[in-house]
Motif scaffolding. Sequence first.
Motif, PDB file in Angstrom:
ATOM      1  N   GLY A  57      -1.011  -5.702  12.243  1.00  0.00           N
ATOM      2  CA  GLY A  57      -0.304  -5.011  11.172  1.00  0.00           C
ATOM      3  C   GLY A  57       0.693  -5.880  10.421  1.00  0.00           C
ATOM      4  N   SER A  58       0.730  -7.194  10.735  1.00  0.00           N
ATOM      5  CA  SER A  58       1.727  -8.058  10.093  1.00  0.00           C
ATOM      6  C   SER A  58       1.300  -8.554   8.707  1.00  0.00           C
ATOM      7  N   GLY A  59       0.031  -8.275   8.323  1.00  0.00           N
ATOM      8  CA  GLY A  59      -0.428  -8.636   6.978  1.00  0.00           C
ATOM      9  C   GLY A  59      -1.385  -9.816   6.945  1.00  0.00           C
ATOM     10  N   LYS A  60      -1.843 -10.275   8.081  1.00  0.00           N
ATOM     11  CA  LYS A  60      -2.708 -11.465   8.148  1.00  0.00           C
ATOM     12  C   LYS A  60      -4.017 -11.275   7.390  1.00  0.00           C
ATOM     13  N   THR A  61      -4.680 -10.147   7.669  1.00  0.00           N
ATOM     14  CA  THR A  61      -5.962  -9.884   7.010  1.00  0.00           C
ATOM     15  C   THR A  61      -5.767  -9.697   5.508  1.00  0.00           C
ATOM     16  N   THR A  62      -4.732  -8.970   5.148  1.00  0.00           N
ATOM     17  CA  THR A  62      -4.453  -8.774   3.725  1.00  0.00           C
ATOM     18  C   THR A  62      -4.228 -10.126   3.051  1.00  0.00           C
ATOM     19  N   ASN A  83       4.318   1.061   1.818  1.00  0.00           N
ATOM     20  CA  ASN A  83       4.224   0.059   2.875  1.00  0.00           C
ATOM     21  C   ASN A  83       4.106  -1.357   2.276  1.00  0.00           C
ATOM     22  N   PHE A 140       0.892  -1.165   0.000  1.00  0.00           N
ATOM     23  CA  PHE A 140       0.000   0.000   0.000  1.00  0.00           C
ATOM     24  C   PHE A 140       0.921   1.204   0.000  1.00  0.00           C
ATOM     25  N   PRO A 184       1.449 -10.475  15.080  1.00  0.00           N
ATOM     26  CA  PRO A 184       1.082  -9.177  15.643  1.00  0.00           C
ATOM     27  C   PRO A 184       0.196  -8.367  14.701  1.00  0.00           C
ATOM     28  N   VAL A 236       3.230  -4.795   2.503  1.00  0.00           N
ATOM     29  CA  VAL A 236       2.368  -5.503   3.457  1.00  0.00           C
ATOM     30  C   VAL A 236       2.522  -7.014   3.323  1.00  0.00           C
TER      31      VAL A 236
HETATM   32  P1  ADP Z   1      -3.084  -7.673  10.310  1.00  0.00           P
HETATM   33  O1  ADP Z   1      -4.306  -8.350   9.816  1.00  0.00           O
HETATM   34  O2  ADP Z   1      -1.955  -8.598  10.581  1.00  0.00           O
HETATM   35  O3  ADP Z   1      -3.349  -6.752  11.478  1.00  0.00           O
HETATM   36  P2  ADP Z   1      -3.313  -6.105   7.897  1.00  0.00           P
HETATM   37  O4  ADP Z   1      -3.237  -7.041   6.766  1.00  0.00           O
HETATM   38  O5  ADP Z   1      -4.663  -5.635   8.311  1.00  0.00           O
HETATM   39  O6  ADP Z   1      -2.540  -6.728   9.148  1.00  0.00           O
HETATM   40  O7  ADP Z   1      -2.454  -4.811   7.601  1.00  0.00           O
HETATM   41  C1  ADP Z   1      -1.091  -4.882   7.248  1.00  0.00           C
HETATM   42  C2  ADP Z   1      -0.589  -3.488   6.939  1.00  0.00           C
HETATM   43  O8  ADP Z   1      -1.230  -2.999   5.778  1.00  0.00           O
HETATM   44  C3  ADP Z   1      -0.838  -2.479   8.029  1.00  0.00           C
HETATM   45  O9  ADP Z   1       0.293  -1.650   8.099  1.00  0.00           O
HETATM   46  C4  ADP Z   1      -2.027  -1.707   7.513  1.00  0.00           C
HETATM   47  O10 ADP Z   1      -2.011  -0.396   8.001  1.00  0.00           O
HETATM   48  C5  ADP Z   1      -1.831  -1.749   6.027  1.00  0.00           C
HETATM   49  N1  ADP Z   1      -3.106  -1.704   5.270  1.00  0.00           N
HETATM   50  C6  ADP Z   1      -4.071  -2.652   5.289  1.00  0.00           C
HETATM   51  N2  ADP Z   1      -5.074  -2.343   4.459  1.00  0.00           N
HETATM   52  C7  ADP Z   1      -4.744  -1.145   3.896  1.00  0.00           C
HETATM   53  C8  ADP Z   1      -5.368  -0.278   2.928  1.00  0.00           C
HETATM   54  N3  ADP Z   1      -6.550  -0.590   2.378  1.00  0.00           N
HETATM   55  N4  ADP Z   1      -4.724   0.859   2.593  1.00  0.00           N
HETATM   56  C9  ADP Z   1      -3.536   1.166   3.145  1.00  0.00           C
HETATM   57  N5  ADP Z   1      -2.879   0.401   4.047  1.00  0.00           N
HETATM   58  C10 ADP Z   1      -3.468  -0.735   4.422  1.00  0.00           C
END
Ligand code: ADP
Length: 274
Positions: free
Chosen positions: A60-65, A37, A34, A58, A39
């Motif tokens: 912000g580690s990218g799990k959801t992404t 960043n 992103f 932790p 991810v």
């Molecule tokens: P986790 O699920 O491990 O908490 P995420 O996958 O939600 O991690 O997020 C990983 C990183 O990507 C974080 O730094 C978050 O701020 C960033 N991020 C996630 N979605 C977006 C988005 N749509 N736009 C910008 N940054 C994003």
Amino acid sequence: AAAGDDVIPTPTDPTPTPHTGEVVLETVGARKSFGENAVLSGVDLKVHKGEVVAIIGPSGSGKTTLIRTLNAMESIDDGDVLYRGKPVGYTRLHDGTRVPVSDRTLAATRQHIGMVFQQFNLFPHKTVLENVTFAPVELGKLPAGTAKFMAMKQLRKVGMAAHADKYPHQLSGGQQQRVAIARALAMEPDAILFDEPTSALDPELVDEVLKVMTDLAAEGMTMVVVTHEMRFARAVADWVIFMDQGAVVEEGPAERVINAPEHERTRKFLARVM
Ligand code: ADP
């Protein structure tokens, strides 16, 4: 033993080798940024038929992404996402360039991959029953009568049949999440993705949702679960993936990773959350 011998099966068959067999979902070198960043920095993930894969790490580690790339709710910048060996959400041109597929093609793939969200995401103006019948009817998978019959079956499974005519706002978070699971099941998916399914719940409602997920796992449902519930990961997951800063730091059988982590970062994380 020769044919006809009385072969007494050993009472405990050896557990099948974990993390083997038919691959249902896969990422190969998945990269995603992103802006500046990074991810996902080249993630390889394999999900086998009937397996429960827990993704921990932790915030912000990218799990959801990562989990959202598996049904193309999130696109990747480089690498591949495969469902049963076929690209999800894109095709490749002769020169290797990735091109997004039509919504129709994507919808067809997504029918096989259920998704359960942190915030339940039920349709607020539909009843519980309508929430569960909507996709199968709308996508032409089942006629309305059959969809209703099947929906009631799924609602019984998650203990929500008595609430079929209620609206989401009349239910607790735990009940809404169980309806969301029934809704995913209604499409008879090949696998279900759970993105922090209990994170938005009051603590006393967490177990009723984990119980439903545990039952599904026992029935052999293929599941990918982003979770902060380490007890659940240890007890139910077959395979645990620990992510940090967009990379898989460590993975292995759940017991091994959670009870005897090999990496310092995994140890530190587990010490904090357990
Ligand atoms: P986790 O699920 O491990 O908490 P995420 O996958 O939600 O991690 O997020 C990983 C990183 O990507 C974080 O730094 C978050 O701020 C960033 N991020 C996630 N979605 C977006 C988005 N749509 N736009 C910008 N940054 C994003």
